[in-house]
Design an enzyme around this catalytic site. Structure first.
Site, PDB file in Angstrom:
ATOM      1  NE  ARG A 111      -0.334   0.333   4.989  1.00  9.56           N
ATOM      2  CZ  ARG A 111       0.623   1.113   5.455  1.00  9.56           C
ATOM      3  NH1 ARG A 111       1.072   2.116   4.717  1.00  9.56           N
ATOM      4  NH2 ARG A 111       1.177   0.887   6.627  1.00  9.56           N
ATOM      5  N   GLY A 112       0.275   2.396  -0.141  1.00  9.68           N
ATOM      6  CA  GLY A 112       1.018   3.639  -0.004  1.00  9.68           C
ATOM      7  C   GLY A 112       1.180   4.004   1.457  1.00  9.68           C
ATOM      8  N   GLY A 113       1.757   5.167   1.700  1.00 11.57           N
ATOM      9  CA  GLY A 113       1.847   5.665   3.056  1.00 11.57           C
ATOM     10  C   GLY A 113       3.060   5.167   3.812  1.00 11.57           C
ATOM     11  CD  GLN A 114       6.371   7.363   5.144  1.00 11.13           C
ATOM     12  OE1 GLN A 114       7.223   6.697   5.720  1.00 11.13           O
ATOM     13  NE2 GLN A 114       6.557   7.865   3.928  1.00 11.13           N
ATOM     14  CE1 TYR A 130       1.444  -3.328  17.460  1.00 16.17           C
ATOM     15  CE2 TYR A 130      -0.519  -2.189  18.252  1.00 16.17           C
ATOM     16  CZ  TYR A 130       0.364  -3.253  18.327  1.00 16.17           C
ATOM     17  OH  TYR A 130       0.164  -4.239  19.261  1.00 16.17           O
ATOM     18  CG  HIS A 131      -2.452  -3.478  11.608  1.00 14.55           C
ATOM     19  ND1 HIS A 131      -3.422  -2.504  11.501  1.00 14.55           N
ATOM     20  CD2 HIS A 131      -1.821  -3.499  10.397  1.00 14.55           C
ATOM     21  CE1 HIS A 131      -3.387  -1.973  10.299  1.00 14.55           C
ATOM     22  NE2 HIS A 131      -2.417  -2.554   9.606  1.00 14.55           N
ATOM     23  N   GLY A 181      -7.443  -1.712   3.459  1.00 12.57           N
ATOM     24  CA  GLY A 181      -8.699  -1.160   3.937  1.00 12.57           C
ATOM     25  C   GLY A 181      -8.532  -0.199   5.084  1.00 12.57           C
ATOM     26  CB  SER A 211      -6.887  -0.432  11.299  1.00 11.94           C
ATOM     27  OG  SER A 211      -6.086   0.727  11.161  1.00 11.94           O
ATOM     28  CB  CYS A 244       0.159   7.894   9.232  1.00 10.09           C
ATOM     29  SG  CYS A 244      -1.059   6.606   9.577  1.00 10.09           S
TER      30      CYS A 244
END
Length: 286
Positions: free
Chosen positions: A95-98, A101-102, A186, A188, A204
């Site tokens: 995905r894009g972005g930085q 955490y999950h 998607g 979170s 992010c």
């Protein structure tokens, strides 16, 4: 998940299409409860699902809870991981972005949608997802808002009650990948988590950005109930989008002025300008 929507091969919301063709924009969505699943397993599965799907494949929403993991977008900067020996694995993804955490206590909803079939542009999908999160929070008497240029949902700057102590904090993050007109990854939503791992990153890519969960904001909510509410709101918003397209098509069929009004070029996600022509094999990160 955290990403900035970018200009990409787009799917046009075209009310000039025949009403019969627009019926497919309201195709059923299969909701799958995948439970607690390792991030790599989900990542591999959604990539395979997207690669193998065809025009008849049903769209799906996967509801997942991950063991602790940091994920870094395809152009992410490793320096946004502030603690190298945290003991939490780091997974580089597409995905894009930085970095984000999950972990346990977070609802992750993966949206595996055929955007072309749904006549849905990336920017529209991002708005639809953010609306679903805001509506989910509202179901628990919490307010959420967008921030320009920073996808996700945040505690309002002028929040009251317990939320006032966390004004501006991020409660939900989103990031998408579009491949051949279909989305994966998607959103979170933080329900009741150990938030300490967020202190080991610039969430992010934003140094000092506070991250909160619904529990911190004063709501004791069941993970499964929140997940079900979020999935239902996404489904409802997809149906509303399809209904809008169908109404516009029906109006255009009987009123030439309505058809002309529907000819305004669609706006590309984030970067603006005219939508580029789709290119086979070129996928954006949004």
């Amino acid at each position: 998940m955290c990403a900035t929507p970018v200009s990409s091969p787009q799917t046009s919301s075209d009310p000039g299409l025949p009403a019969a063709a627009l019926q497919t924009a309201n195709s059923p969505v299969v909701v799958r409860w995948r439970g607690n699943e390792a991030y790599q397993a989900s990542f591999d599965a959604m990539r395979a699902f997207t690669a193998d799907r065809d025009a008849d494949t049903s769209d799906e929403i996967w509801l997942v809870e991950h063991p602790p993991v940091f994920t870094l977008g395809q152009a992410g900067k490793p320096e946004h991981l502030l603690v190298a020996d945290s003991g939490i694995p780091l997974v580089q993804i597409d995905r894009g972005g930085q970095i984000t955490y999950h972990g346990p206590g977070q609802v992750v909803a993966y949206l595996l949608l055929d955007l072309r079939r749904r006549k849905l542009m990336v920017r529209e999908l991002v708005t639809l997802i953010e609306d679903a999160v805001i509506e989910t929070l509202a179901a628990y008497n919490l307010a959420g808002e967008r921030k320009a240029g920073a996808p996700g949902i945040y505690v309002p700057e002028h929040a009251s009650g317990a939320s006032a102590l966390h004004a501006g904090a991020k409660v939900a993050a989103l990031g998408l990948k579009i491949r051949n007109g279909c989305s994966y990854h998607g959103v979170s939503l933080n329900v009741s988590m150990d938030l300490a791992p967020f202190l080991a990153i610039n969430p992010c890519g934003y140094a000092g950005l506070e991250t909160v969960d619904m529990a911190t904001l004063g709501v004791k909510a069941n993970w499964r109930d929140v997940a079900a509410t979020l999935a239902a709101r996404v489904e409802a918003n997809l149906a509303a989008h399809a209904a809008t397209l169908l109404s516009a098509a029906e109006a255009a069929a009987t009123d030439p002025s309505a058809e002309a009004a529907g000819e305004e070029p669609a706006v590309c996600a984030a970067s603006g300008g005219e939508p580029p022509q789709p290119q086979a094999g070129v996928a954006p990160a949004a």
